[in-house]
Design a protein around this motif. Structure first.
Motif, PDB file in Angstrom:
ATOM      1  N   GLY A   1       0.851  -1.147  -0.045  1.00  0.00           N
ATOM      2  CA  GLY A   1       0.027  -0.297   0.032  1.00  0.00           C
ATOM      3  C   GLY A   1       0.720   1.278  -0.106  1.00  0.00           C
ATOM      4  O   GLY A   1       2.260   1.173   0.364  1.00  0.00           O
ATOM      5  N   SER A   2       0.032   2.393  -0.458  1.00  0.00           N
ATOM      6  CA  SER A   2       1.158   3.753  -0.430  1.00  0.00           C
ATOM      7  C   SER A   2       0.457   4.570   0.599  1.00  0.00           C
ATOM      8  O   SER A   2      -0.478   4.283   1.212  1.00  0.00           O
ATOM      9  N   ALA A   3       1.292   5.282   1.142  1.00  0.00           N
ATOM     10  CA  ALA A   3       1.338   6.129   2.332  1.00  0.00           C
ATOM     11  C   ALA A   3       0.255   7.532   1.944  1.00  0.00           C
ATOM     12  O   ALA A   3       0.182   7.960   0.685  1.00  0.00           O
ATOM     13  N   THR A   4      -0.531   7.684   3.157  1.00  0.00           N
ATOM     14  CA  THR A   4      -1.712   8.840   2.612  1.00  0.00           C
ATOM     15  C   THR A   4      -1.112   9.888   3.672  1.00  0.00           C
ATOM     16  O   THR A   4      -0.702   9.578   4.815  1.00  0.00           O
ATOM     17  N   LEU A   5      -1.481  11.062   3.235  1.00  0.00           N
ATOM     18  CA  LEU A   5      -1.126  12.386   4.033  1.00  0.00           C
ATOM     19  C   LEU A   5      -2.058  12.202   5.246  1.00  0.00           C
ATOM     20  O   LEU A   5      -3.282  12.199   4.912  1.00  0.00           O
ATOM     21  N   ILE A   6      -1.424  12.501   6.442  1.00  0.00           N
ATOM     22  CA  ILE A   6      -2.406  12.699   7.659  1.00  0.00           C
ATOM     23  C   ILE A   6      -3.022  14.256   7.521  1.00  0.00           C
ATOM     24  O   ILE A   6      -2.507  15.191   7.656  1.00  0.00           O
ATOM     25  N   THR A   7      -4.437  14.138   7.664  1.00  0.00           N
ATOM     26  CA  THR A   7      -5.040  15.433   7.374  1.00  0.00           C
ATOM     27  C   THR A   7      -5.789  15.589   8.829  1.00  0.00           C
ATOM     28  O   THR A   7      -6.173  16.730   9.147  1.00  0.00           O
ATOM     29  N   SER A   8      -5.960  14.486   9.586  1.00  0.00           N
ATOM     30  CA  SER A   8      -6.972  14.531  10.801  1.00  0.00           C
ATOM     31  C   SER A   8      -6.154  15.495  12.017  1.00  0.00           C
ATOM     32  O   SER A   8      -4.811  15.184  12.155  1.00  0.00           O
ATOM     33  N   ARG A   9      -6.601  16.405  12.247  1.00  0.00           N
ATOM     34  CA  ARG A   9      -5.806  17.352  13.289  1.00  0.00           C
ATOM     35  C   ARG A   9      -5.491  16.368  14.780  1.00  0.00           C
ATOM     36  O   ARG A   9      -4.394  16.645  15.160  1.00  0.00           O
ATOM     37  N   VAL A  10      -6.529  15.616  15.234  1.00  0.00           N
ATOM     38  CA  VAL A  10      -6.529  14.903  16.403  1.00  0.00           C
ATOM     39  C   VAL A  10      -5.039  13.976  16.148  1.00  0.00           C
ATOM     40  O   VAL A  10      -4.210  13.832  17.139  1.00  0.00           O
ATOM     41  N   LYS A  75      15.829  24.626  19.780  1.00  0.00           N
ATOM     42  CA  LYS A  75      15.629  26.191  19.683  1.00  0.00           C
ATOM     43  C   LYS A  75      14.446  26.362  18.792  1.00  0.00           C
ATOM     44  O   LYS A  75      13.798  27.308  19.090  1.00  0.00           O
ATOM     45  N   ASP A  76      14.406  25.218  18.109  1.00  0.00           N
ATOM     46  CA  ASP A  76      13.190  25.306  17.112  1.00  0.00           C
ATOM     47  C   ASP A  76      12.846  24.145  16.481  1.00  0.00           C
ATOM     48  O   ASP A  76      13.675  23.129  16.305  1.00  0.00           O
ATOM     49  N   ALA A  77      11.554  23.783  16.267  1.00  0.00           N
ATOM     50  CA  ALA A  77      11.173  22.391  15.770  1.00  0.00           C
ATOM     51  C   ALA A  77       9.938  22.841  14.820  1.00  0.00           C
ATOM     52  O   ALA A  77       9.021  23.423  15.422  1.00  0.00           O
ATOM     53  N   VAL A  78      10.137  22.128  13.692  1.00  0.00           N
ATOM     54  CA  VAL A  78       8.627  22.398  12.914  1.00  0.00           C
ATOM     55  C   VAL A  78       8.292  21.107  12.305  1.00  0.00           C
ATOM     56  O   VAL A  78       9.206  20.331  11.732  1.00  0.00           O
ATOM     57  N   ILE A  79       7.246  20.551  12.486  1.00  0.00           N
ATOM     58  CA  ILE A  79       6.752  19.296  11.788  1.00  0.00           C
ATOM     59  C   ILE A  79       5.782  19.382  10.636  1.00  0.00           C
ATOM     60  O   ILE A  79       4.860  20.089  10.851  1.00  0.00           O
ATOM     61  N   ASN A  80       6.502  19.384   9.491  1.00  0.00           N
ATOM     62  CA  ASN A  80       6.156  19.747   8.277  1.00  0.00           C
ATOM     63  C   ASN A  80       4.815  19.131   7.786  1.00  0.00           C
ATOM     64  O   ASN A  80       3.924  19.715   7.461  1.00  0.00           O
ATOM     65  N   SER A  81       4.963  17.917   7.839  1.00  0.00           N
ATOM     66  CA  SER A  81       3.861  17.020   7.303  1.00  0.00           C
ATOM     67  C   SER A  81       3.962  15.612   8.087  1.00  0.00           C
ATOM     68  O   SER A  81       5.188  15.215   8.451  1.00  0.00           O
ATOM     69  N   ALA A  82       3.077  14.829   7.836  1.00  0.00           N
ATOM     70  CA  ALA A  82       3.099  13.460   8.097  1.00  0.00           C
ATOM     71  C   ALA A  82       2.061  12.395   7.418  1.00  0.00           C
ATOM     72  O   ALA A  82       1.146  13.021   7.030  1.00  0.00           O
ATOM     73  N   SER A  83       2.612  11.235   6.974  1.00  0.00           N
ATOM     74  CA  SER A  83       1.901  10.373   6.389  1.00  0.00           C
ATOM     75  C   SER A  83       1.779   8.982   6.899  1.00  0.00           C
ATOM     76  O   SER A  83       2.842   8.749   7.786  1.00  0.00           O
ATOM     77  N   LYS A  84       0.726   8.363   6.652  1.00  0.00           N
ATOM     78  CA  LYS A  84       0.655   6.851   7.479  1.00  0.00           C
ATOM     79  C   LYS A  84       0.451   5.875   6.309  1.00  0.00           C
ATOM     80  O   LYS A  84      -0.039   6.093   5.174  1.00  0.00           O
TER      81      LYS A  84
END
Length: 134
Positions: A1-10, A75-84
């Motif tokens: 299977g392929s990864a899908t972008l996580i769009t759920s805020r929770v 000092k800084d961290a940005v979580i740009n995107s996540a896929s499942k």
């Protein structure tokens, strides 16, 4: 299977909480351990966020000991995107850290891809690697 972008805020918030928690846990561990290299102490700070004996867990521990880390500050961290993909999540993260490595203060910026796996109703980090696209 392929990864899908996580769009759920929770879902996204749970992932962020795990990754951010690992930064805080590691920072607190470095302060508490004071260079003694206590695996039990490391375990107590990191196990809520990292799977014990995973590659991430071992890599972080080995890095700490190899470089005699005496201080660690995020000092800084940005979580740009996540896929499942099934039980596995990949998160693209930018980090800027300050640390004392072998007695020298160093600031670095890194782009990582974190791998997390579902655990109960949350996640645990199992690996992180340099972002190949950066």
């Amino acid at each position: 299977g392929s990864a899908t972008l996580i769009t759920s805020r929770v879902e996204y918030d749970k992932i962020c909480k795990t990754i951010e928690g690992s930064f805080e846990g590691y920072s607190e561990f470095v302060k508490a351990d004071m260079g003694q290299g206590s695996i039990d102490l490391y375990n107590s700070y990191m196990s809520p966020y990292m799977k014990i004996d995973s590659r991430a867990y071992t890599t972080q521990w080995n890095y700490y000991n190899k470089w005699n880390i005496a201080a660690y500050t995020l000092k800084d961290a940005v979580i740009n995107s996540a896929s499942k993909n099934g039980n596995v999540v990949f998160a693209w993260v930018y980090e800027q850290i300050e640390e004392i490595k072998n007695g020298v203060a160093v600031t670095s910026q890194e782009y990582w891809v974190y791998r997390l796996e579902t655990s109960g109703d949350g996640y645990l980090i199992t690996d992180y690697t340099s972002d190949p696209d950066r």
